[in-house]
Design an enzyme around this catalytic site. Structure first.
Site, PDB file in Angstrom:
ATOM      1  N   SER A 142       8.527 -31.084  14.369  1.00 24.06           N
ATOM      2  CA  SER A 142       8.387 -31.769  16.121  1.00 24.06           C
ATOM      3  C   SER A 142       6.664 -31.466  16.542  1.00 24.06           C
ATOM      4  O   SER A 142       6.268 -30.587  16.839  1.00 24.06           O
ATOM      5  CB  SER A 142       9.129 -31.631  16.583  1.00 24.06           C
ATOM      6  N   TYR A 155      14.928 -25.216  21.578  1.00 22.31           N
ATOM      7  CA  TYR A 155      14.879 -26.762  20.170  1.00 22.31           C
ATOM      8  C   TYR A 155      13.270 -26.546  19.794  1.00 22.31           C
ATOM      9  O   TYR A 155      12.973 -26.286  18.854  1.00 22.31           O
ATOM     10  CB  TYR A 155      15.008 -28.025  21.022  1.00 22.31           C
TER      11      TYR A 155
HETATM   12  N1  LIG Z   1      14.170 -38.694  17.854  1.00 25.59           N
HETATM   13  C1  LIG Z   1      12.358 -38.385  18.019  1.00 25.59           C
HETATM   14  O1  LIG Z   1      12.431 -38.032  19.393  1.00 25.59           O
HETATM   15  C2  LIG Z   1      12.611 -36.307  17.296  1.00 25.59           C
HETATM   16  C3  LIG Z   1      10.950 -35.544  17.415  1.00 25.59           C
HETATM   17  C4  LIG Z   1      10.931 -34.813  16.698  1.00 25.59           C
HETATM   18  C5  LIG Z   1      11.525 -34.146  16.005  1.00 25.59           C
HETATM   19  N2  LIG Z   1      12.969 -34.968  15.428  1.00 25.59           N
HETATM   20  C6  LIG Z   1      14.055 -34.474  14.470  1.00 25.59           C
HETATM   21  O2  LIG Z   1      14.214 -35.556  13.563  1.00 25.59           O
HETATM   22  C7  LIG Z   1      15.398 -35.082  13.151  1.00 25.59           C
HETATM   23  C8  LIG Z   1      16.523 -36.549  13.536  1.00 25.59           C
HETATM   24  O3  LIG Z   1      16.287 -36.797  14.815  1.00 25.59           O
HETATM   25  P1  LIG Z   1      16.454 -38.059  14.919  1.00 25.59           P
HETATM   26  O4  LIG Z   1      16.467 -38.305  16.165  1.00 25.59           O
HETATM   27  O5  LIG Z   1      16.695 -38.736  13.870  1.00 25.59           O
HETATM   28  O6  LIG Z   1      18.622 -37.416  15.223  1.00 25.59           O
HETATM   29  P2  LIG Z   1      19.677 -38.561  15.301  1.00 25.59           P
HETATM   30  O7  LIG Z   1      20.663 -37.410  15.802  1.00 25.59           O
HETATM   31  O8  LIG Z   1      19.653 -39.692  15.591  1.00 25.59           O
HETATM   32  O9  LIG Z   1      20.246 -38.364  13.649  1.00 25.59           O
HETATM   33  C9  LIG Z   1      20.693 -36.688  13.406  1.00 25.59           C
HETATM   34  C10 LIG Z   1      21.849 -36.599  11.565  1.00 25.59           C
HETATM   35  O10 LIG Z   1      21.749 -35.499  11.644  1.00 25.59           O
HETATM   36  C11 LIG Z   1      23.052 -34.625  11.036  1.00 25.59           C
HETATM   37  N3  LIG Z   1      23.812 -34.066  11.933  1.00 25.59           N
HETATM   38  C12 LIG Z   1      23.214 -33.099  12.775  1.00 25.59           C
HETATM   39  N4  LIG Z   1      24.085 -31.658  12.733  1.00 25.59           N
HETATM   40  C13 LIG Z   1      24.083 -31.619  11.254  1.00 25.59           C
HETATM   41  C14 LIG Z   1      24.462 -30.978   9.856  1.00 25.59           C
HETATM   42  N5  LIG Z   1      25.059 -29.502  10.449  1.00 25.59           N
HETATM   43  N6  LIG Z   1      24.433 -30.973   8.636  1.00 25.59           N
HETATM   44  C15 LIG Z   1      23.651 -32.293   8.267  1.00 25.59           C
HETATM   45  N7  LIG Z   1      23.583 -33.622   9.072  1.00 25.59           N
HETATM   46  C16 LIG Z   1      23.392 -33.234  10.052  1.00 25.59           C
HETATM   47  C17 LIG Z   1      24.167 -36.425  12.549  1.00 25.59           C
HETATM   48  O11 LIG Z   1      25.064 -36.316  12.296  1.00 25.59           O
HETATM   49  C18 LIG Z   1      22.632 -37.080  12.063  1.00 25.59           C
HETATM   50  O12 LIG Z   1      23.284 -38.667  11.463  1.00 25.59           O
HETATM   51  C19 LIG Z   1      16.219 -33.714  13.723  1.00 25.59           C
HETATM   52  O13 LIG Z   1      15.572 -32.834  13.376  1.00 25.59           O
HETATM   53  C20 LIG Z   1      15.288 -34.404  14.937  1.00 25.59           C
HETATM   54  O14 LIG Z   1      15.004 -32.801  15.808  1.00 25.59           O
HETATM   55  C21 LIG Z   1      13.144 -36.320  16.057  1.00 25.59           C
END
Ligand SMILES: NC(=O)c1ccc[n+]([C@@H]2O[C@H](COP(=O)([O-])OP(=O)(O)OC[C@H]3O[C@@H](n4cnc5c(N)ncnc54)[C@H](O)[C@@H]3O)[C@@H](O)[C@H]2O)c1
Length: 258
Positions: A142, A155
């Site tokens: 991230s 985080y």
């Molecule tokens: N959205 C943002 O702004 C952002 C920015 C930087 C990084 N990220 C990273 O991107 C990744 C995805 O984020 P997102 O925004 O799509 O999140 P989201 O919450 O929309 O989707 C995440 C998915 O991961 C699944 N999940 C959670 N815990 C789990 C586990 N223990 N085993 C398997 N699946 C699991 C959830 O059920 C969900 O479907 C994450 O690692 C997040 O930290 C997101």
């Protein structure tokens, strides 16, 4: 089209958000997609949508925080396809609060999913990639790994760990023709961010405006913005990218004034 033709690509946390968008675009680019999520209903819906659009996909339950659950999932994939070309370690959860506000249970949970999850899945997949002497691993870090952000110390620590791990993993697996890179997204409008806005701010619309001020782009990122970066890292087009972090953040990092 066909940038990932017949590549077996597995994506953790692909029932929603960035993972689900990546599954859809990978499938459109010709990949055989393995969807894994703790939320099996969402994962199954992604599978149905992909198949309705002519894609090839299988949805399975996996909890990346649990090595046995991961091993069962990987054994299924290896049995179905006999190889794994791309591993996208995408699953992650949030943890909001100043360090003194984060209790140990939340601290341990966010590390269990965001860091130990990457360890569990990579540990199960890398021996397969080493044997086939080919693979691309994409780890979800991230922009918070590189800049200070309010109330996100736990985080950010997990995402910094993922970036550091990516570089060391690359050194170890380069002799096996395996590439390991990371993605560093800024603020991407997904259920993850919607939930964060709801929990952290009285007025989510005003909060959205505040989030936009952190970046140069006028709108927040979309899951597809990150998914296209993942396509590049998954494909052979990025064969000279090794151990790097690819930033997709609408100018959040580079736009910071001194
Ligand atoms: N959205 C943002 O702004 C952002 C920015 C930087 C990084 N990220 C990273 O991107 C990744 C995805 O984020 P997102 O925004 O799509 O999140 P989201 O919450 O929309 O989707 C995440 C998915 O991961 C699944 N999940 C959670 N815990 C789990 C586990 N223990 N085993 C398997 N699946 C699991 C959830 O059920 C969900 O479907 C994450 O690692 C997040 O930290 C997101």
């Amino acid at each position: 089209m066909n940038r990932l033709l017949n590549k077996v690509c597995m994506i953790t946390g692909s029932g929603k958000g960035i993972g689900a968008a990546t599954a859809a675009i990978f499938a459109r680019e010709g990949a055989v997609v393995e969807i894994g999520d703790v939320d099996i209903d969402s994962a199954a819906k992604v599978q149905r949508d992909l198949e309705n659009n002519g894609g090839k996909a299988t949805a399975n339950f996996v909890d990346v925080a649990d090595q046995k659950s991961v091993n069962d999932w990987i054994a299924g994939i290896a049995g179905r396809h006999g190889r794994i070309d791309v591993l996208f370690n995408n699953a992650g959860i949030s943890a909001v609060g100043r360090l003194d506000e984060v209790d140990e249970e939340l601290w341990n949970r966010v590390f269990a999913v965001n860091v130990t999850g990457v360890y569990h899945v990579s540990k199960a997949v890398l021996p397969i990639m080493m044997k086939q002497r080919f693979g691309s691993v994409i780890n979800m870090s991230s922009a918070t790994a590189e800049l200070g952000i309010l109330r996100r110390a736990a985080y950010s620590a997990t995402k910094g760990a993922v970036l550091a791990m990516t570089k060391s993993m690359q050194v170890d697996y380069a002799p096996y023709n395996i590439r390991v890179n990371a993605l560093l997204p800024g603020t991407i409008y997904t259920p993850f961010v919607q939930d964060y806005l709801k929990k952290s701010y009285g007025d989510p619309t005003e909060a959205l405006g505040e989030l936009k001020k952190r970046q140069l782009a006028s709108e927040l990122g979309t899951p597809e913005d990150v998914a296209w970066a993942a396509v590049y890292l998954a494909s052979d087009e990025s064969k000279y990218m090794m151990g790097s972090g690819l930033v997709i953040d609408g100018g959040t990092i580079s736009g910071k004034p001194f």
